[in-house]
Design an enzyme around this catalytic site. Sequence first.
Site, PDB file in Angstrom:
ATOM      1  N   GLU A 100       0.847  -1.191   0.000  1.00  0.00           N
ATOM      2  CA  GLU A 100       0.000   0.000   0.000  1.00  0.00           C
ATOM      3  C   GLU A 100       0.887   1.247   0.000  1.00  0.00           C
ATOM      4  O   GLU A 100       2.025   1.213   0.473  1.00  0.00           O
ATOM      5  CB  GLU A 100      -0.916  -0.064   1.246  1.00  0.00           C
ATOM      6  N   ASP A 101       0.357   2.333  -0.522  1.00  0.00           N
ATOM      7  CA  ASP A 101       1.139   3.578  -0.532  1.00  0.00           C
ATOM      8  C   ASP A 101       1.157   4.238   0.842  1.00  0.00           C
ATOM      9  O   ASP A 101       2.197   4.643   1.341  1.00  0.00           O
ATOM     10  CB  ASP A 101       0.604   4.557  -1.598  1.00  0.00           C
ATOM     11  N   ASP A 104      -3.596   5.731   6.570  1.00  0.00           N
ATOM     12  CA  ASP A 104      -3.974   6.970   7.250  1.00  0.00           C
ATOM     13  C   ASP A 104      -4.972   6.623   8.358  1.00  0.00           C
ATOM     14  O   ASP A 104      -4.578   6.287   9.467  1.00  0.00           O
ATOM     15  CB  ASP A 104      -4.566   7.899   6.180  1.00  0.00           C
ATOM     16  N   LYS A 132       0.715   7.136   8.617  1.00  0.00           N
ATOM     17  CA  LYS A 132       0.322   8.390   9.297  1.00  0.00           C
ATOM     18  C   LYS A 132      -0.434   8.000  10.565  1.00  0.00           C
ATOM     19  O   LYS A 132      -1.665   8.063  10.604  1.00  0.00           O
ATOM     20  CB  LYS A 132      -0.638   9.161   8.386  1.00  0.00           C
ATOM     21  N   PHE A 153      -1.004  16.172   4.133  1.00  0.00           N
ATOM     22  CA  PHE A 153      -1.414  15.593   2.857  1.00  0.00           C
ATOM     23  C   PHE A 153      -0.206  15.572   1.921  1.00  0.00           C
ATOM     24  O   PHE A 153       0.335  16.616   1.572  1.00  0.00           O
ATOM     25  CB  PHE A 153      -2.555  16.395   2.239  1.00  0.00           C
ATOM     26  N   ARG A 166       1.151  11.977  -9.555  1.00  0.00           N
ATOM     27  CA  ARG A 166       1.586  10.627  -9.179  1.00  0.00           C
ATOM     28  C   ARG A 166       2.967  10.312  -9.740  1.00  0.00           C
ATOM     29  O   ARG A 166       3.665   9.416  -9.253  1.00  0.00           O
ATOM     30  CB  ARG A 166       0.608   9.569  -9.720  1.00  0.00           C
TER      31      ARG A 166
END
Length: 181
Positions: A100-101, A104, A132, A153, A166
Amino acid sequence: MRNRSRNLEVLLSAEEIEQRCAELGEQISHDYGDREVHVIAVLKGSFMFLADLVRNISLDVSIDFLGLSSYGSRKATSGVVRMTSDLSLPIQGRSVIVVEDIIDTGLTMKYLLENLQTRKPESIAVCTLLDKPSNRRVEVPIDYVGFEIPDEFVIGYGLDDAEFSRHLPYIGVVKEAGNES
Ligand code: 5GP
């Protein structure tokens, strides 16, 4: 011409990311011994991380993709996770690593892990480039973390700003010029 990266402050450089991908790949290779791993990348945000990570894994690796979407607006999660495309391969009996990137609130990963568990893999590990933790709403197990970051963000290196940016080779924080939040 408008340039979307003009107000960006670099949080993680391409060199730092490259170095961390090498470490994570080495760690995964070590942890799985001579097992085969089945890597599932969550689109779209993890495509760049996936490419750099798997090049550092010295095991037999198979790869599949799955699309999830959770963001209703530009920066705030809607809390509702939607599958936009499913896997193309079965995972029963496989040693799965979900790539996963960013994690959050944790809502996306919780949804995904519950979904994947029903398909009876041998094991599931989670590898996220960014974590995060200050914004977490549900607990999720994370086995490999690239970087822990503050509640900002971020965009670039796969992560988007309303579908743009991206392609950037680094991760940055948008410094708003005006009063936009
Ligand atoms: P979660 O469900 O854990 O709140 O969020 C997971 C997804 O939200 C990520 O896969 C990513 O698509 C998006 N997301 C969360 N934080 C950020 C961020 O700082 N920047 C970007 N571009 N996307 C984010």
